[in-house]
Design a protein around this motif. Structure first.
Motif, PDB file in Angstrom:
ATOM      1  N   GLU A 145       0.836  -1.207   0.000  1.00  0.00           N
ATOM      2  CA  GLU A 145       0.000   0.000   0.000  1.00  0.00           C
ATOM      3  C   GLU A 145       0.872   1.259   0.000  1.00  0.00           C
ATOM      4  O   GLU A 145       0.596   2.208  -0.721  1.00  0.00           O
ATOM      5  CB  GLU A 145      -0.908   0.027   1.239  1.00  0.00           C
ATOM      6  N   TRP A 146       1.923   1.251   0.803  1.00  0.00           N
ATOM      7  CA  TRP A 146       2.808   2.398   0.906  1.00  0.00           C
ATOM      8  C   TRP A 146       3.501   2.682  -0.421  1.00  0.00           C
ATOM      9  O   TRP A 146       3.561   3.821  -0.871  1.00  0.00           O
ATOM     10  CB  TRP A 146       3.825   2.170   2.021  1.00  0.00           C
ATOM     11  N   GLU A 147       4.017   1.646  -1.042  1.00  0.00           N
ATOM     12  CA  GLU A 147       4.763   1.845  -2.286  1.00  0.00           C
ATOM     13  C   GLU A 147       3.853   2.296  -3.423  1.00  0.00           C
ATOM     14  O   GLU A 147       4.258   3.112  -4.250  1.00  0.00           O
ATOM     15  CB  GLU A 147       5.566   0.583  -2.609  1.00  0.00           C
ATOM     16  N   VAL A 148       2.600   1.824  -3.453  1.00  0.00           N
ATOM     17  CA  VAL A 148       1.632   2.309  -4.445  1.00  0.00           C
ATOM     18  C   VAL A 148       1.332   3.786  -4.185  1.00  0.00           C
ATOM     19  O   VAL A 148       1.323   4.605  -5.111  1.00  0.00           O
ATOM     20  CB  VAL A 148       0.330   1.461  -4.413  1.00  0.00           C
ATOM     21  N   LEU A 149       1.109   4.143  -2.918  1.00  0.00           N
ATOM     22  CA  LEU A 149       0.828   5.538  -2.559  1.00  0.00           C
ATOM     23  C   LEU A 149       2.007   6.436  -2.938  1.00  0.00           C
ATOM     24  O   LEU A 149       1.811   7.515  -3.502  1.00  0.00           O
ATOM     25  CB  LEU A 149       0.532   5.650  -1.057  1.00  0.00           C
ATOM     26  N   LEU A 150       3.227   5.998  -2.668  1.00  0.00           N
ATOM     27  CA  LEU A 150       4.404   6.803  -3.017  1.00  0.00           C
ATOM     28  C   LEU A 150       4.525   6.980  -4.527  1.00  0.00           C
ATOM     29  O   LEU A 150       4.864   8.070  -4.993  1.00  0.00           O
ATOM     30  CB  LEU A 150       5.676   6.141  -2.488  1.00  0.00           C
ATOM     31  N   LYS A 154       4.519  10.580  -6.352  1.00  0.00           N
ATOM     32  CA  LYS A 154       5.619  11.053  -7.209  1.00  0.00           C
ATOM     33  C   LYS A 154       5.091  11.457  -8.588  1.00  0.00           C
ATOM     34  O   LYS A 154       5.518  12.452  -9.150  1.00  0.00           O
ATOM     35  CB  LYS A 154       6.698   9.976  -7.356  1.00  0.00           C
ATOM     36  N   THR A 155       4.130  10.691  -9.118  1.00  0.00           N
ATOM     37  CA  THR A 155       3.533  11.011 -10.420  1.00  0.00           C
ATOM     38  C   THR A 155       2.799  12.348 -10.327  1.00  0.00           C
ATOM     39  O   THR A 155       2.922  13.188 -11.220  1.00  0.00           O
ATOM     40  CB  THR A 155       2.553   9.891 -10.845  1.00  0.00           C
TER      41      THR A 155
END
Length: 158
Positions: A145-150, A154-155
Motif C-alpha cells: 500500500e505504501w509503495e503504491v501511494l508513493l 511522485k507522479t
C-alpha cells in the motif's frame, strides 16, 4: 551529550534457552555469568542484557519488556522470510490482524514484531522517508500500500 543507547535489558525464565534464541537472531555473544548474559547489538556501541529470574512473570507492557532492533528498509521487507528461516514467528501488532511488516507514515518508520521465548516483545524497525504532505496519515499501511501511494504521489508531484 547523549549519543545513543548503550544497553537495554530483558527478563528471561531460562538463560540457556534465551542465549540460543538471541544467537539465532544473529546477536554476537559478549559475556555471561550465573544469571545474566550480554549480546552486542552493535559491537562496542550497544548491547542487550538478558537476566534470568522471576521478573519474566511481569506482565508485558510496551514500557517494559520491549526492544526494537534497527534494520534497513529492504531487510524489513524480507523480514518474514528471515524470521521463518530461523524458526521465529512474526506476531500482529496491537489490533492488527496481519503479522506482516507495516509503515507508520506519521512517525516515519516501519516495523514487524515477534516475541522471544519468554514473551518479551521484539521489533525490527527502520526509518522511512515520508514526504511532508503525507505525514498526516496515521493509518498503518502494508509495504505494498505504501509503495503504491508513493508512486502515485511522485507522479502527481512531477
Amino acid at each position: 551529550m547523549i549519543r545513543g543507547l548503550y544497553e537495554a535489558h530483558l527478563p528471561v525464565k531460562n538463560l540457556e534457552a534465551s542465549i540460543e534464541f538471541y544467537q539465532r537472531l544473529g546477536l554476537k555473544f559478549a559475556w555471561r555469568d550465573d544469571e545474566t548474559a550480554f549480546f552486542w547489538m552493535e559491537e562496542g556501541k550497544s548491547w542487550l542484557g538478558i537476566w534470568e529470574g522471576k521478573e519474566h512473570e511481569t506482565p508485558y507492557h510496551p514500557s517494559l519488556r520491549h526492544i526494537a532492533f534497527q534494520v534497513t528498509y529492504d531487510d524489513l521487507k524480507r523480514s518474514l522470510q528471515w524470521l521463518e528461516s530461523i524458526q521465529v514467528q512474526a506476531v500482529p501488532f496491537g489490533r492488527r490482524d496481519s503479522a506482516a511488516p507495516f509503515i507508520r507514515p506519521h512517525q516515519g518508520n516501519a516495523s514487524v514484531y515477534f516475541n522471544d521465548p519468554d514473551g518479551n516483545s521484539l521489533e525490527l524497525m527502520c526509518a522511512v522517508e515520508v514526504p511532508d504532505d503525507l505525514r498526516h496519515l496515521t493509518n498503518k499501511m502494508s509495504f505494498e500500500e505504501w509503495e503504491v501511494l508513493l508512486a502515485k504521489h511522485k507522479t502527481k508531484s512531477n
